[in-house]
Design a protein around this motif. Structure first.
Motif, mmCIF file in Angstrom:
data_model
loop_
_atom_site.group_PDB
_atom_site.id
_atom_site.type_symbol
_atom_site.label_atom_id
_atom_site.label_comp_id
_atom_site.label_asym_id
_atom_site.label_seq_id
_atom_site.Cartn_x
_atom_site.Cartn_y
_atom_site.Cartn_z
ATOM 1 N N ARG A 111 0.841 -1.204 0.000
ATOM 2 C CA ARG A 111 0.000 0.000 0.000
ATOM 3 C C ARG A 111 0.876 1.255 0.000
ATOM 4 N NH1 ARG A 111 -3.970 -0.396 4.576
ATOM 5 N NH2 ARG A 111 -4.322 -2.340 3.499
ATOM 6 N N LEU A 112 1.913 1.251 0.839
ATOM 7 C CA LEU A 112 2.831 2.384 0.896
ATOM 8 C C LEU A 112 3.513 2.592 -0.454
ATOM 9 C CD1 LEU A 112 4.355 4.566 2.553
ATOM 10 C CD2 LEU A 112 6.004 2.772 3.140
ATOM 11 N N PHE A 113 3.995 1.506 -1.058
ATOM 12 C CA PHE A 113 4.669 1.609 -2.357
ATOM 13 C C PHE A 113 3.722 2.133 -3.429
ATOM 14 C CE2 PHE A 113 7.735 -1.977 -1.010
ATOM 15 C CZ PHE A 113 8.551 -1.063 -0.378
ATOM 16 N N LYS A 114 2.448 1.719 -3.382
ATOM 17 C CA LYS A 114 1.476 2.176 -4.364
ATOM 18 C C LYS A 114 1.295 3.691 -4.278
ATOM 19 C CE LYS A 114 -3.140 1.440 -4.108
ATOM 20 N NZ LYS A 114 -4.391 0.643 -4.135
ATOM 21 N N TYR A 115 1.168 4.216 -3.051
ATOM 22 C CA TYR A 115 0.987 5.666 -2.895
ATOM 23 C C TYR A 115 2.265 6.426 -3.251
ATOM 24 C CZ TYR A 115 -3.545 4.715 -0.899
ATOM 25 O OH TYR A 115 -4.829 4.291 -0.719
ATOM 26 N N MET A 116 3.414 5.867 -2.900
ATOM 27 C CA MET A 116 4.681 6.516 -3.269
ATOM 28 C C MET A 116 4.823 6.568 -4.791
ATOM 29 S SD MET A 116 7.199 4.903 -0.350
ATOM 30 C CE MET A 116 8.653 5.176 -1.317
ATOM 31 N N ALA A 117 4.461 5.483 -5.472
ATOM 32 C CA ALA A 117 4.559 5.443 -6.933
ATOM 33 C C ALA A 117 3.605 6.452 -7.562
ATOM 34 C CB ALA A 117 4.268 4.032 -7.445
ATOM 35 N N ARG A 118 2.384 6.556 -7.044
ATOM 36 C CA ARG A 118 1.436 7.532 -7.576
ATOM 37 C C ARG A 118 1.973 8.951 -7.430
ATOM 38 N NH1 ARG A 118 -4.395 5.414 -5.333
ATOM 39 N NH2 ARG A 118 -4.581 3.657 -6.761
ATOM 40 N N PHE A 119 2.559 9.238 -6.274
ATOM 41 C CA PHE A 119 3.130 10.569 -6.059
ATOM 42 C C PHE A 119 4.302 10.807 -7.013
ATOM 43 C CE2 PHE A 119 6.106 13.474 -3.938
ATOM 44 C CZ PHE A 119 5.305 14.601 -3.898
ATOM 45 N N GLN A 120 5.136 9.786 -7.201
ATOM 46 C CA GLN A 120 6.275 9.935 -8.106
ATOM 47 C C GLN A 120 5.793 10.183 -9.537
ATOM 48 O OE1 GLN A 120 9.138 6.737 -8.117
ATOM 49 N NE2 GLN A 120 10.578 7.917 -9.346
ATOM 50 N N VAL A 121 4.778 9.453 -9.986
ATOM 51 C CA VAL A 121 4.241 9.653 -11.334
ATOM 52 C C VAL A 121 3.690 11.073 -11.469
ATOM 53 C CG1 VAL A 121 2.385 8.967 -12.923
ATOM 54 C CG2 VAL A 121 3.787 7.210 -11.783
ATOM 55 N N TRP A 122 2.926 11.512 -10.485
ATOM 56 C CA TRP A 122 2.342 12.851 -10.499
ATOM 57 C C TRP A 122 3.445 13.911 -10.595
ATOM 58 C CZ3 TRP A 122 2.563 17.134 -7.279
ATOM 59 C CH2 TRP A 122 1.559 18.096 -7.446
ATOM 60 N N THR A 123 4.469 13.773 -9.764
ATOM 61 C CA THR A 123 5.579 14.729 -9.740
ATOM 62 C C THR A 123 6.358 14.688 -11.048
ATOM 63 O OG1 THR A 123 5.744 14.446 -7.347
ATOM 64 C CG2 THR A 123 7.649 15.416 -8.457
ATOM 65 N N TYR A 124 6.669 13.485 -11.511
ATOM 66 C CA TYR A 124 7.431 13.292 -12.747
ATOM 67 C C TYR A 124 6.727 13.999 -13.906
ATOM 68 C CZ TYR A 124 10.326 10.488 -16.027
ATOM 69 O OH TYR A 124 11.218 10.049 -16.978
ATOM 70 N N ARG A 125 5.427 13.735 -14.050
ATOM 71 C CA ARG A 125 4.676 14.318 -15.167
ATOM 72 C C ARG A 125 4.646 15.840 -15.105
ATOM 73 N NH1 ARG A 125 -0.148 9.937 -15.447
ATOM 74 N NH2 ARG A 125 0.818 8.611 -17.036
ATOM 75 N N ARG A 126 4.490 16.396 -13.921
ATOM 76 C CA ARG A 126 4.367 17.841 -13.791
ATOM 77 C C ARG A 126 5.694 18.578 -13.950
ATOM 78 N NH1 ARG A 126 0.435 15.363 -12.551
ATOM 79 N NH2 ARG A 126 -1.686 16.118 -12.390
ATOM 80 N N THR A 127 6.806 17.868 -13.760
ATOM 81 C CA THR A 127 8.115 18.519 -13.870
ATOM 82 C C THR A 127 8.918 18.016 -15.065
ATOM 83 O OG1 THR A 127 9.270 16.906 -12.466
ATOM 84 C CG2 THR A 127 8.201 18.782 -11.352
ATOM 85 N N GLY A 128 8.295 17.202 -15.927
ATOM 86 C CA GLY A 128 9.036 16.651 -17.063
ATOM 87 C C GLY A 128 10.189 15.777 -16.616
ATOM 88 N N GLY A 129 10.043 15.124 -15.452
ATOM 89 C CA GLY A 129 11.072 14.222 -14.956
ATOM 90 C C GLY A 129 12.201 14.901 -14.197
ATOM 91 N N ARG A 130 12.154 16.238 -14.065
ATOM 92 C CA ARG A 130 13.202 16.910 -13.277
ATOM 93 C C ARG A 130 13.136 16.439 -11.826
ATOM 94 N NH1 ARG A 130 11.090 20.832 -16.142
ATOM 95 N NH2 ARG A 130 10.126 21.870 -14.359
ATOM 96 N N LEU A 131 11.910 16.211 -11.329
ATOM 97 C CA LEU A 131 11.717 15.602 -10.013
ATOM 98 C C LEU A 131 11.111 14.224 -10.248
ATOM 99 C CD1 LEU A 131 10.171 18.605 -8.035
ATOM 100 C CD2 LEU A 131 12.537 17.798 -7.996
ATOM 101 N N GLY A 132 11.651 13.231 -9.580
ATOM 102 C CA GLY A 132 11.159 11.868 -9.753
ATOM 103 C C GLY A 132 11.805 11.125 -10.896
ATOM 104 N N GLY A 133 12.685 11.773 -11.634
ATOM 105 C CA GLY A 133 13.326 11.151 -12.789
ATOM 106 C C GLY A 133 14.605 10.414 -12.471
ATOM 107 N N THR A 134 14.973 10.374 -11.193
ATOM 108 C CA THR A 134 16.186 9.666 -10.772
ATOM 109 C C THR A 134 15.905 8.938 -9.466
ATOM 110 O OG1 THR A 134 17.517 11.426 -11.760
ATOM 111 C CG2 THR A 134 18.649 9.934 -10.278
ATOM 112 N N TRP A 135 16.329 7.688 -9.394
ATOM 113 C CA TRP A 135 16.190 6.859 -8.189
ATOM 114 C C TRP A 135 17.465 7.007 -7.379
ATOM 115 C CZ3 TRP A 135 12.558 4.607 -5.505
ATOM 116 C CH2 TRP A 135 12.881 3.591 -4.614
ATOM 117 N N ARG A 136 17.318 7.438 -6.117
ATOM 118 C CA ARG A 136 18.470 7.681 -5.256
ATOM 119 C C ARG A 136 18.359 6.922 -3.941
ATOM 120 N NH1 ARG A 136 21.252 12.296 -7.145
ATOM 121 N NH2 ARG A 136 20.108 13.358 -8.778
ATOM 122 N N MET A 137 17.744 5.739 -3.987
ATOM 123 C CA MET A 137 17.591 4.910 -2.787
ATOM 124 C C MET A 137 18.466 3.661 -2.937
ATOM 125 S SD MET A 137 15.311 6.622 -1.047
ATOM 126 C CE MET A 137 14.502 5.542 0.087
#
Length: 163
Positions: free
Chosen positions: A18-44
């Motif tokens: 459930r946590l991963f699903k919400y994190m992924a949704r937020f990442q997709v939302w952020t990625y789309r709105r910033t053209g990948g400037r945010l959310g376009g790199t995995w740093r974990m």
């Protein structure tokens, strides 16, 4: 593929999907709105020391017909974009992979560019060639493989023309 070591029990908590699903949704939302400037790199995890590029993969539910978008780590190989159906070493293939097997024509988004692609699972020769390159991109794929008995699929996304 032999099971090499046990998956940490805390990763099998019923709260994590459930946590991963919400994190992924937020990442997709952020990625789309910033053209990948945010959310376009995995740093974990292994990506902390060596950041990994992220794309957005569209896939249609094979039963529901619903359009989904999943952020995935990737690398390029000639004209192909390569992704890994690791799902953190879980015993089952991820839904996006099963959906692509059913409907392989889809789209990916890298930064602000959306591209039509055709997905295919790498054959044994391609997988053997690509796996070491993928480990160089994200070393934790090797750990995920050691946590599961299934062979983690490598997927090639080949650009296609619309229509």
């Amino acid at each position: 593929m032999p099971h090499q070591r046990p998956r940490p029990k805390q990763l099998d908590s019923p709260l994590l999907p459930r946590l991963f699903k919400y994190m992924a949704r937020f990442q997709v939302w952020t990625y789309r709105r910033t053209g990948g400037r945010l959310g376009g790199t995995w740093r974990m995890a292994a990506g902390f020391r060596k950041p990994v590029p992220v794309l957005l993969l569209e896939h249609r539910g094979r039963k529901s017909g619903t359009l989904y978008t999943t952020p995935l780590l990737y690398m390029t190989d000639g004209p192909d974009t390569v992704v890994v159906a690791s799902q953190g070493g879980l015993p089952r293939h991820p839904q996006w992979y099963l959906n692509l097997r059913s409907q392989p024509d889809t789209h990916i988004q890298i930064r602000s560019e959306r591209t039509p692609v055709h997905a295919r699972t790498a054959d044994p020769q391609d997988r053997a060639r690509l796996w070491p390159l993928l480990l160089d991109v994200y070393a934790d794929f090797e750990t995920y493989q050691s946590w599961t008995e299934r062979e983690i699929p490598v997927v090639l996304l080949r650009p296609r023309t619309e229509g």
